[in-house]
Design an enzyme around this catalytic site. Structure first.
Site, PDB file in Angstrom:
ATOM      1  N   HIS A 263       0.843  -1.192   0.000  1.00  0.00           N
ATOM      2  CA  HIS A 263       0.000   0.000   0.000  1.00  0.00           C
ATOM      3  C   HIS A 263       0.873   1.235   0.000  1.00  0.00           C
ATOM      4  O   HIS A 263       1.930   1.254   0.613  1.00  0.00           O
ATOM      5  CB  HIS A 263      -0.932   0.018   1.229  1.00  0.00           C
ATOM      6  N   ASP A 314      -7.984  -5.152  -0.523  1.00  0.00           N
ATOM      7  CA  ASP A 314      -8.513  -6.008  -1.585  1.00  0.00           C
ATOM      8  C   ASP A 314      -8.164  -7.479  -1.417  1.00  0.00           C
ATOM      9  O   ASP A 314      -8.638  -8.314  -2.183  1.00  0.00           O
ATOM     10  CB  ASP A 314      -7.988  -5.535  -2.954  1.00  0.00           C
TER      11      ASP A 314
HETATM   12  N1  ACO Z   1       4.092  -7.280  -5.092  1.00  0.00           N
HETATM   13  C1  ACO Z   1       5.428  -7.293  -5.269  1.00  0.00           C
HETATM   14  N2  ACO Z   1       6.222  -6.248  -4.951  1.00  0.00           N
HETATM   15  C2  ACO Z   1       5.627  -5.164  -4.457  1.00  0.00           C
HETATM   16  C3  ACO Z   1       4.235  -5.075  -4.248  1.00  0.00           C
HETATM   17  C4  ACO Z   1       3.468  -6.193  -4.584  1.00  0.00           C
HETATM   18  N3  ACO Z   1       2.137  -6.193  -4.413  1.00  0.00           N
HETATM   19  N4  ACO Z   1       3.933  -3.871  -3.728  1.00  0.00           N
HETATM   20  C5  ACO Z   1       5.083  -3.211  -3.627  1.00  0.00           C
HETATM   21  N5  ACO Z   1       6.097  -3.984  -4.060  1.00  0.00           N
HETATM   22  C6  ACO Z   1       7.502  -3.624  -4.107  1.00  0.00           C
HETATM   23  C7  ACO Z   1       7.850  -2.987  -5.446  1.00  0.00           C
HETATM   24  O1  ACO Z   1       8.264  -3.919  -6.402  1.00  0.00           O
HETATM   25  C8  ACO Z   1       8.964  -2.057  -5.038  1.00  0.00           C
HETATM   26  O2  ACO Z   1      10.139  -2.808  -4.860  1.00  0.00           O
HETATM   27  P1  ACO Z   1      11.549  -2.239  -5.317  1.00  0.00           P
HETATM   28  O3  ACO Z   1      11.750  -1.003  -4.481  1.00  0.00           O
HETATM   29  O4  ACO Z   1      12.484  -3.350  -5.026  1.00  0.00           O
HETATM   30  O5  ACO Z   1      11.394  -1.926  -6.772  1.00  0.00           O
HETATM   31  C9  ACO Z   1       8.552  -1.575  -3.660  1.00  0.00           C
HETATM   32  O6  ACO Z   1       7.740  -2.622  -3.122  1.00  0.00           O
HETATM   33  C10 ACO Z   1       7.755  -0.272  -3.706  1.00  0.00           C
HETATM   34  O7  ACO Z   1       6.679  -0.439  -4.624  1.00  0.00           O
HETATM   35  P2  ACO Z   1       5.955   0.744  -5.370  1.00  0.00           P
HETATM   36  O8  ACO Z   1       5.146   0.164  -6.487  1.00  0.00           O
HETATM   37  O9  ACO Z   1       6.893   1.862  -5.686  1.00  0.00           O
HETATM   38  O10 ACO Z   1       5.013   1.262  -4.209  1.00  0.00           O
HETATM   39  P3  ACO Z   1       3.742   2.124  -4.405  1.00  0.00           P
HETATM   40  O11 ACO Z   1       3.545   2.893  -3.185  1.00  0.00           O
HETATM   41  O12 ACO Z   1       3.794   2.886  -5.678  1.00  0.00           O
HETATM   42  O13 ACO Z   1       2.671   0.958  -4.625  1.00  0.00           O
HETATM   43  C11 ACO Z   1       0.786  -0.313  -4.716  1.00  0.00           C
HETATM   44  C12 ACO Z   1       1.535   0.757  -3.942  1.00  0.00           C
HETATM   45  C13 ACO Z   1       0.519   0.179  -6.164  1.00  0.00           C
HETATM   46  C14 ACO Z   1      -0.546  -0.579  -4.030  1.00  0.00           C
HETATM   47  C15 ACO Z   1       1.644  -1.581  -4.779  1.00  0.00           C
HETATM   48  O14 ACO Z   1       1.885  -2.062  -3.476  1.00  0.00           O
HETATM   49  C16 ACO Z   1       1.015  -2.665  -5.646  1.00  0.00           C
HETATM   50  O15 ACO Z   1       1.199  -2.665  -6.863  1.00  0.00           O
HETATM   51  N6  ACO Z   1       0.222  -3.606  -5.035  1.00  0.00           N
HETATM   52  C17 ACO Z   1      -0.483  -4.600  -5.796  1.00  0.00           C
HETATM   53  C18 ACO Z   1      -1.765  -4.028  -6.353  1.00  0.00           C
HETATM   54  C19 ACO Z   1      -2.799  -3.826  -5.280  1.00  0.00           C
HETATM   55  O16 ACO Z   1      -3.029  -4.683  -4.445  1.00  0.00           O
HETATM   56  N7  ACO Z   1      -3.487  -2.700  -5.351  1.00  0.00           N
HETATM   57  C20 ACO Z   1      -4.588  -2.374  -4.422  1.00  0.00           C
HETATM   58  C21 ACO Z   1      -4.226  -1.239  -3.538  1.00  0.00           C
HETATM   59  S1  ACO Z   1      -5.529  -0.885  -2.404  1.00  0.00           S
HETATM   60  C22 ACO Z   1      -6.716  -0.119  -3.334  1.00  0.00           C
HETATM   61  O17 ACO Z   1      -6.444   0.618  -4.222  1.00  0.00           O
HETATM   62  C23 ACO Z   1      -8.161  -0.416  -3.110  1.00  0.00           C
END
Ligand code: ACO
Length: 381
Positions: A263, A314
């Protein structure tokens, strides 16, 4: 940087872009409250209708307000003839989020208050939107499976009516409680991507339906609400709890994004996920397929152990919605059925204190150059 002041903040992470009375989100301690009421308290003791009223008016409704609001929602639920005709024209295979987005845009065009942007008119539109996001979702589902849309019952709550309009059967009390609580949990969440989208559209003084239709487009994406559907597809791919460890190892080695985890704001834990986990456990135990909850638990453990990621809202809503008999491609529309409360509340807030939202971009393209060469037409004045 040309023409911009200050540095680029990718994804606007940590940027404060509005003031709000609606939602107090404490990402460090994993706490969330609407208008000062803790989410856990609201999920346990209030209904979706009460929370919607709270978000719009700042106070929980008195009993007479609540019964009048419930009456208005049931009265507003039947879709205008134009919308029903259009739903029948959509391909049955079309994703219900596309249907919802187009359906809301159409409703805007035939709304009796379309040209009135006073707060009173916007509250009437918001009431119709809450009622009809639910009707559009359920009516399209009925039509695509060859059944007639079902009208809501005045003796049922909004949550119960959604399940009733979907299946044509009166849901059990235990199902309604779990679904109502999940609608409460999804109702509002500060400046998430879809709410921000809605506010950007409203900041141009465009109308409520246009803003909501745009918000639905943002919610559909797999990094936002679309994650719920993706979680269920992942659980189906894993198949059973014993496969969760091997799946996680493979997925991480392939650098796959694990849906339902991580998140932008919550780093210690998403308080909604904790409540949904309890609801999912109970609902799945009483369903014919407890395997989805058991698989989710094993996946949660493995992903947390291997990558330190936390489940977001989710994650456990996927096995919960599945146990409630909701089709997987309706998981995201169900979030819209709830989040319409927060979107409209944010729109009321935005209209009350508006300033055009128009950030800048940091230009990184080529330096200024001239158009030259043959075949480019005559020089125009
Ligand atoms: N799976 C694998 N790796 C992840 C995940 C994940 N779900 N979430 C974060 N990471 C990792 C990224 O790869 C990144 O690693 P790195 O620094 O080695 O490259 C690090 O954690 C930071 O990730 P970002 O994408 O920059 O974090 P951000 O704050 O932008 O992302 C997000 C938040 C988009 C929710 C992300 O965690 C994600 O893609 N989750 C999966 C999708 C999801 O479940 N979305 C629902 C969110 S809740 C809602 O909207 C209702």
């Amino acid at each position: 940087m040309s023409g911009t002041e200050g540095g680029l903040i990718r994804g606007l992470e940590g940027v404060v872009a509005a003031t709000t009375r609606l939602c107090d989100l404490d990402g460090v301690n994993g706490r969330l409250a609407y208008q000062g009421y803790d989410i856990e308290d609201l999920a346990r003791r209030s209904s979706f209708e009460e929370v919607t009223w709270l978000l719009w008016h700042g106070e929980l409704p008195r009993p007479e307000d609540l019964s009048e609001f419930r009456r208005q929602l049931v009265e507003a639920a039947p879709l205008p003839a134009e919308a029903l005709r259009v739903l029948k024209l959509f391909p049955k295979t079309m994703h219900p989020m596309r249907v919802l987005q187009a359906g809301v845009a159409l409703l805007g065009g035939v709304d009796p208050d379309a040209e009135d942007d006073s707060r009173e008119a916007n509250l009437r539109k918001a009431t119709r939107l809450v009622a009809r996001v639910s009707s559009l979702t359920t009516a399209f589902h009925r039509i695509r499976i060859g059944r007639r849309p079902v009208a809501p019952r005045p003796d049922l709550s909004h949550a119960a009516n959604f399940l009733y309009m979907l299946s044509g059967r009166k849901p059990r009390v235990v199902q309604v409680r779990a679904f109502d609580a999940s609608l409460v949990l999804y109702a509002e969440h500060e400046l998430n991507a879809s709410t921000f989208t809605a506010r950007v559209v409203a900041s141009t003084l465009s109308d409520m339906h246009s803003a909501v239709s745009a918000a639905i487009g943002a919610l559909k994406g797999p990094l936002h609400g679309g994650a719920g559907e993706a979680v269920m597809r992942t659980l189906e791919e894993i198949g059973q709890p014993d496969n969760a460890d091997a799946f996680t190892g493979r997925a991480l080695a392939e650098k796959r994004r694990l849906m339902g985890f991580g998140h932008r704001v919550y780093k210690a834990g998403d308080p909604r996920a904790k409540i949904l986990r309890t609801l999912a456990a109970k609902a799945c135990r009483n369903s014919p397929e407890p395997v989805w909850y058991e698989t989710a638990i094993k996946l949660h453990e493995a992903v947390n152990r291997e990558k330190g990621l936390i489940p977001n809202v989710d994650f456990y809503s996927a096995p919960l919605f599945k146990a409630l008999g909701i089709p997987v491609d309706l998981f995201v529309p169900v979030i819209a059925v709830s989040r319409i409360a927060g979107w409209t509340a944010n729109l009321l807030e935005q209209y009350a204190d508006n300033r055009l939202i128009r950030p800048r971009a940091d230009y990184v393209g080529p330096a200024r150059r001239e158009v030259r060469g043959a075949g480019r037409g005559d020089e125009r004045p």
